[in-house]
Design a protein around this motif. Sequence first.
Motif, PDB file in Angstrom:
ATOM      1  N   LEU A 278     -33.921  19.725 -40.711  1.00  0.00           N
ATOM      2  CA  LEU A 278     -32.579  19.644 -40.153  1.00  0.00           C
ATOM      3  C   LEU A 278     -32.545  18.670 -38.981  1.00  0.00           C
ATOM      4  N   LEU A 279     -33.522  18.769 -38.081  1.00  0.00           N
ATOM      5  CA  LEU A 279     -33.583  17.843 -36.950  1.00  0.00           C
ATOM      6  C   LEU A 279     -33.811  16.413 -37.410  1.00  0.00           C
ATOM      7  N   LEU A 280     -34.665  16.236 -38.387  1.00  0.00           N
ATOM      8  CA  LEU A 280     -34.909  14.898 -38.929  1.00  0.00           C
ATOM      9  C   LEU A 280     -33.627  14.329 -39.542  1.00  0.00           C
ATOM     10  N   SER A 281     -32.900  15.158 -40.255  1.00  0.00           N
ATOM     11  CA  SER A 281     -31.629  14.711 -40.844  1.00  0.00           C
ATOM     12  C   SER A 281     -30.629  14.329 -39.764  1.00  0.00           C
ATOM     13  N   LEU A 282     -30.554  15.148 -38.712  1.00  0.00           N
ATOM     14  CA  LEU A 282     -29.624  14.854 -37.624  1.00  0.00           C
ATOM     15  C   LEU A 282     -30.006  13.571 -36.879  1.00  0.00           C
ATOM     16  N   ALA A 283     -31.260  13.180 -36.930  1.00  0.00           N
ATOM     17  CA  ALA A 283     -31.690  11.935 -36.300  1.00  0.00           C
ATOM     18  C   ALA A 283     -31.539  10.741 -37.243  1.00  0.00           C
ATOM     19  N   LEU A 284     -31.704  10.958 -38.543  1.00  0.00           N
ATOM     20  CA  LEU A 284     -31.627   9.851 -39.495  1.00  0.00           C
ATOM     21  C   LEU A 284     -30.194   9.451 -39.841  1.00  0.00           C
ATOM     22  N   VAL A 285     -29.269  10.387 -39.788  1.00  0.00           N
ATOM     23  CA  VAL A 285     -27.872  10.049 -40.090  1.00  0.00           C
ATOM     24  C   VAL A 285     -27.354   8.972 -39.132  1.00  0.00           C
ATOM     25  N   PRO A 286     -27.574   9.084 -37.817  1.00  0.00           N
ATOM     26  CA  PRO A 286     -27.103   8.010 -36.934  1.00  0.00           C
ATOM     27  C   PRO A 286     -27.790   6.666 -37.186  1.00  0.00           C
ATOM     28  N   VAL A 287     -29.069   6.697 -37.546  1.00  0.00           N
ATOM     29  CA  VAL A 287     -29.771   5.445 -37.848  1.00  0.00           C
ATOM     30  C   VAL A 287     -29.147   4.784 -39.083  1.00  0.00           C
ATOM     31  N   ALA A 288     -28.907   5.570 -40.118  1.00  0.00           N
ATOM     32  CA  ALA A 288     -28.282   5.032 -41.333  1.00  0.00           C
ATOM     33  C   ALA A 288     -26.850   4.577 -41.055  1.00  0.00           C
ATOM     34  N   ALA A 289     -26.128   5.335 -40.245  1.00  0.00           N
ATOM     35  CA  ALA A 289     -24.754   4.955 -39.911  1.00  0.00           C
ATOM     36  C   ALA A 289     -24.737   3.652 -39.109  1.00  0.00           C
TER      37      ALA A 289
ATOM     38  N   GLN B 162     -15.679  -1.307 -36.400  1.00  0.00           N
ATOM     39  CA  GLN B 162     -17.046  -0.951 -36.761  1.00  0.00           C
ATOM     40  C   GLN B 162     -17.582   0.163 -35.862  1.00  0.00           C
ATOM     41  N   VAL B 163     -17.328   0.045 -34.580  1.00  0.00           N
ATOM     42  CA  VAL B 163     -17.801   1.056 -33.630  1.00  0.00           C
ATOM     43  C   VAL B 163     -17.062   2.374 -33.857  1.00  0.00           C
ATOM     44  N   ILE B 164     -15.777   2.305 -34.118  1.00  0.00           N
ATOM     45  CA  ILE B 164     -15.007   3.526 -34.416  1.00  0.00           C
ATOM     46  C   ILE B 164     -15.546   4.189 -35.679  1.00  0.00           C
ATOM     47  N   GLY B 165     -15.840   3.402 -36.690  1.00  0.00           N
ATOM     48  CA  GLY B 165     -16.425   3.950 -37.919  1.00  0.00           C
ATOM     49  C   GLY B 165     -17.761   4.625 -37.662  1.00  0.00           C
ATOM     50  N   LEU B 166     -18.594   4.005 -36.831  1.00  0.00           N
ATOM     51  CA  LEU B 166     -19.880   4.609 -36.481  1.00  0.00           C
ATOM     52  C   LEU B 166     -19.677   5.939 -35.772  1.00  0.00           C
ATOM     53  N   VAL B 167     -18.800   5.965 -34.802  1.00  0.00           N
ATOM     54  CA  VAL B 167     -18.550   7.194 -34.034  1.00  0.00           C
ATOM     55  C   VAL B 167     -18.034   8.303 -34.942  1.00  0.00           C
ATOM     56  N   LEU B 168     -17.094   7.999 -35.803  1.00  0.00           N
ATOM     57  CA  LEU B 168     -16.547   9.025 -36.699  1.00  0.00           C
ATOM     58  C   LEU B 168     -17.591   9.507 -37.703  1.00  0.00           C
ATOM     59  N   THR B 169     -18.424   8.597 -38.187  1.00  0.00           N
ATOM     60  CA  THR B 169     -19.467   8.973 -39.132  1.00  0.00           C
ATOM     61  C   THR B 169     -20.483   9.899 -38.479  1.00  0.00           C
ATOM     62  N   VAL B 170     -20.877   9.589 -37.260  1.00  0.00           N
ATOM     63  CA  VAL B 170     -21.860  10.404 -36.545  1.00  0.00           C
ATOM     64  C   VAL B 170     -21.244  11.723 -36.079  1.00  0.00           C
ATOM     65  N   ALA B 171     -19.951  11.734 -35.829  1.00  0.00           N
ATOM     66  CA  ALA B 171     -19.295  12.957 -35.345  1.00  0.00           C
ATOM     67  C   ALA B 171     -19.329  14.077 -36.375  1.00  0.00           C
ATOM     68  N   VAL B 172     -19.311  13.749 -37.640  1.00  0.00           N
ATOM     69  CA  VAL B 172     -19.273  14.779 -38.688  1.00  0.00           C
ATOM     70  C   VAL B 172     -20.517  15.672 -38.658  1.00  0.00           C
ATOM     71  N   PRO B 173     -21.739  15.135 -38.704  1.00  0.00           N
ATOM     72  CA  PRO B 173     -22.896  16.031 -38.642  1.00  0.00           C
ATOM     73  C   PRO B 173     -23.051  16.721 -37.286  1.00  0.00           C
ATOM     74  N   VAL B 174     -22.612  16.079 -36.219  1.00  0.00           N
ATOM     75  CA  VAL B 174     -22.676  16.732 -34.903  1.00  0.00           C
ATOM     76  C   VAL B 174     -21.745  17.940 -34.895  1.00  0.00           C
TER      77      VAL B 174
END
Length: 136
Positions: A11-22, A49-61
């Motif tokens: 779970l922690l690895l996933s939470l760290a990899l999602v932002p890298v992929a995003a 692009q930055v807004i897309g990154l923030v919204l993408t990362v916000a979902v798993p958070v």
Amino acid sequence: MRRKPLKSALLLLSLALVPVAAWAAWLGWDQHRDVHPDGSVTGPYEAWQVIGLVLTVAVPVWWAASRRLFAGAVLATTAGLTFAAAYDWSDDSSGLFVIGVGLVALGSLIGTSALCAVATSVTRNRRPASPSQPEA
């Protein structure tokens, strides 16, 4: 309720990899700066692009915070974004990328903490009271 160590690590690895992929999906491909007719330079990223990154990362958070995984949501996401920024900007010969990476780390730490607080507040108010506890 305790989680199994392997499940927690994944779970922690996933939470760290999602932002890298995003980061790679939203920002990693755009490496050129735009020169305008007046000589000013902007970029390499556009606001969308930055807004897309923030919204993408916000979902798993939000997901993690709504399940009371605050430390993982904040620290793993911050670590992922910081790593992505450091990797992406490390070719800067001036060395100033370190300041930008520090700002990404600080901003993501503050942003994910605030999002966790909001998610906790919203999900706490939406959960029904248990039968043994009377409603207030």
